[in-house]
Design an enzyme around this catalytic site. Structure first.
Site, PDB file in Angstrom:
ATOM      1  N   LYS A 116       0.837  -1.213   0.000  1.00  0.00           N
ATOM      2  CA  LYS A 116       0.000   0.000   0.000  1.00  0.00           C
ATOM      3  C   LYS A 116       0.864   1.252   0.000  1.00  0.00           C
ATOM      4  O   LYS A 116       0.534   2.234  -0.649  1.00  0.00           O
ATOM      5  CB  LYS A 116      -0.969  -0.007   1.185  1.00  0.00           C
ATOM      6  CG  LYS A 116      -2.071  -1.041   1.009  1.00  0.00           C
ATOM      7  CD  LYS A 116      -3.275  -0.764   1.870  1.00  0.00           C
ATOM      8  CE  LYS A 116      -4.383  -1.746   1.531  1.00  0.00           C
ATOM      9  NZ  LYS A 116      -5.586  -1.550   2.320  1.00  0.00           N
ATOM     10  N   LYS A 196      -3.967 -10.146  -6.122  1.00  0.00           N
ATOM     11  CA  LYS A 196      -5.185 -10.391  -5.335  1.00  0.00           C
ATOM     12  C   LYS A 196      -6.304  -9.423  -5.743  1.00  0.00           C
ATOM     13  O   LYS A 196      -6.032  -8.248  -6.022  1.00  0.00           O
ATOM     14  CB  LYS A 196      -4.787 -10.191  -3.864  1.00  0.00           C
ATOM     15  CG  LYS A 196      -5.900 -10.020  -2.881  1.00  0.00           C
ATOM     16  CD  LYS A 196      -5.358  -9.768  -1.482  1.00  0.00           C
ATOM     17  CE  LYS A 196      -5.668  -8.352  -1.027  1.00  0.00           C
ATOM     18  NZ  LYS A 196      -6.431  -8.225   0.173  1.00  0.00           N
ATOM     19  N   LYS A 199     -10.481  -4.465  -2.883  1.00  0.00           N
ATOM     20  CA  LYS A 199     -11.495  -3.392  -2.897  1.00  0.00           C
ATOM     21  C   LYS A 199     -10.920  -2.062  -3.360  1.00  0.00           C
ATOM     22  O   LYS A 199     -11.591  -1.277  -4.000  1.00  0.00           O
ATOM     23  CB  LYS A 199     -11.981  -3.151  -1.463  1.00  0.00           C
ATOM     24  CG  LYS A 199     -13.061  -4.021  -0.982  1.00  0.00           C
ATOM     25  CD  LYS A 199     -13.557  -3.446   0.349  1.00  0.00           C
ATOM     26  CE  LYS A 199     -13.766  -4.521   1.368  1.00  0.00           C
ATOM     27  NZ  LYS A 199     -12.928  -4.411   2.556  1.00  0.00           N
TER      28      LYS A 199
END
Ligand code: AQP
Length: 329
Positions: A116, A196, A199
């Site tokens: 992230k 992956k 969201k």
């Protein structure tokens, strides 16, 4: 004898996708209905603050929507504790207490933090602390089991390390939890099946409340591999293997059964079968969710009642922790 405690949560950080469902939520319902566990399922709204939504209104909407997702999928407040962890101050208190035994280097090595923070903007401190809050969420309830997707394995390992470290320093206080995985612990992105489904990258997702037409369109255009035979091979055929996992996840069939059924089908026909199975499986969920979303007051009541009950349990544990470290005089 009392049942083992099982805890897991989902962030209200956007619409739920089929990865959240097959890796976590569907299993929550199965575990609840097995009757074998004392189940605690929470909305991880403090976690979701690491990426603030546009405004407070949007935040509230996401919390209510996730509550509707929980109930529409089959979680039942009569069988499970369903709560919002921000409403239980003991979670944040324990996070701080655990932070002083958590090695900073371990936090910086967490894959999710690295991924992230590599996405461009400067990473906030919340992203770094996220695994300690997750450890507190679990340890505060003496959870023995934690059903999660395998992206959370590293965080769970840190939870176990912190429990051990605390116990050896201050005496046996925490239970060391174990992860529980489903047969689909990692659903991959529809656009890049080596990554992956996430969201925060909505273009990669099949959402639970997508319309049947959207589901068909997304599966039809999902990235697949060269060749035409439907075969399970995560390395050579990650796209088809991902669709096989999704198909098996919603039908309950095994991979060999699914491959046998698909014999002679080209990718197009196989994708049609996957889309039809997903649409069929999610139809009751969509109907229930639409209905629940018209009852905001009921959703709020479920959360308030669950949070009050969870707080009673958490308050006993935080008092025990404070006694153990010597700050309760
Ligand atoms: N792709 C996935 N496959 C299987 N399980 C998954 N989970 C998430 N993605 C997959 C599992 O879903 C549960 C809830 O996840 P979360 O909302 O708490 O956070 P997350 O893991 O960060 O979810 P996302 O979708 O990947 O969101 P962003 O993009 O915000 O990071 C967890 O049990 C998780 O393992």
């Amino acid at each position: 004898m009392s049942k083992p405690i099982l805890v897991s949560g989902i962030q209200p950080s956007g619409r739920l996708h089929i990865g959240n469902y097959l890796g976590a939520l569907k299993n929550f319902v199965d575990l609840q209905n097995s009757g074998k566990y004392s189940c605690y399922f929470f909305l991880a709204d403090l976690h979701s603050l690491t990426e603030y939504p546009a405004n407070a209104g949007e935040q509230k909407k996401r919390i209510l929507e996730l509550t509707a997702d929980f109930l529409a999928a089959g979680l039942d407040p009569k069988k499970s504790l369903i709560y919002q962890h921000s409403q239980i101050p003991a979670h944040a208190e324990l996070t701080w207490i655990l932070s002083s035994i958590a090695p900073e280097g371990d936090l910086r090595r967490m894959t999710q933090y690295k991924d992230k923070s590599a996405r461009g903007e400067e990473a906030n401190a919340g992203l770094l602390f996220y695994p300690i809050l997750m450890a507190a969420d679990i340890l505060i309830y003496d959870a023995k089991f934690v059903p999660v997707g395998n992206d959370q394995d590293q965080h769970l390992e840190l939870t176990r390390t912190l429990a051990r470290k605390f116990n050896s320093k201050f005496g046996k206080t925490f239970v060391e939890p174990q992860g529980l995985h489903t047969a689909t612990p990692r659903v991959m992105s529809l656009k890049d099946p080596t990554k992956k489904m996430s969201k925060s990258q909505p273009e990669t997702c099949l959402f639970l409340d997508d319309s049947p037409a959207e589901i068909e369109k997304k599966i039809k255009s999902a990235t697949t591999d060269s060749g035409s035979a439907v075969r399970y091979d995560q390395k050579e055929k990650p796209g088809i293997s991902n669709l096989l996992d999704i198909y098996c996840g919603v039908t309950g069939k095994t991979v060999p059964q699914a491959i046998k059924e698909s014999k002679g089908k080209n990718y197009g026909a196989f994708k049609q079968a996957v889309a039809a199975a997903v649409v069929k499986h999610l139809a009751p969920f969509r109907t229930r969710k639409r209905e629940l979303m018209t009852h905001n007051a009921k959703l709020k009541m479920v959360l308030a009642a669950g949070s009050a009950r969870a707080a009673k349990v958490a308050n006993v544990k935080i008092a025990e922790v404070k006694r153990a470290i010597g700050i309760a005089l």
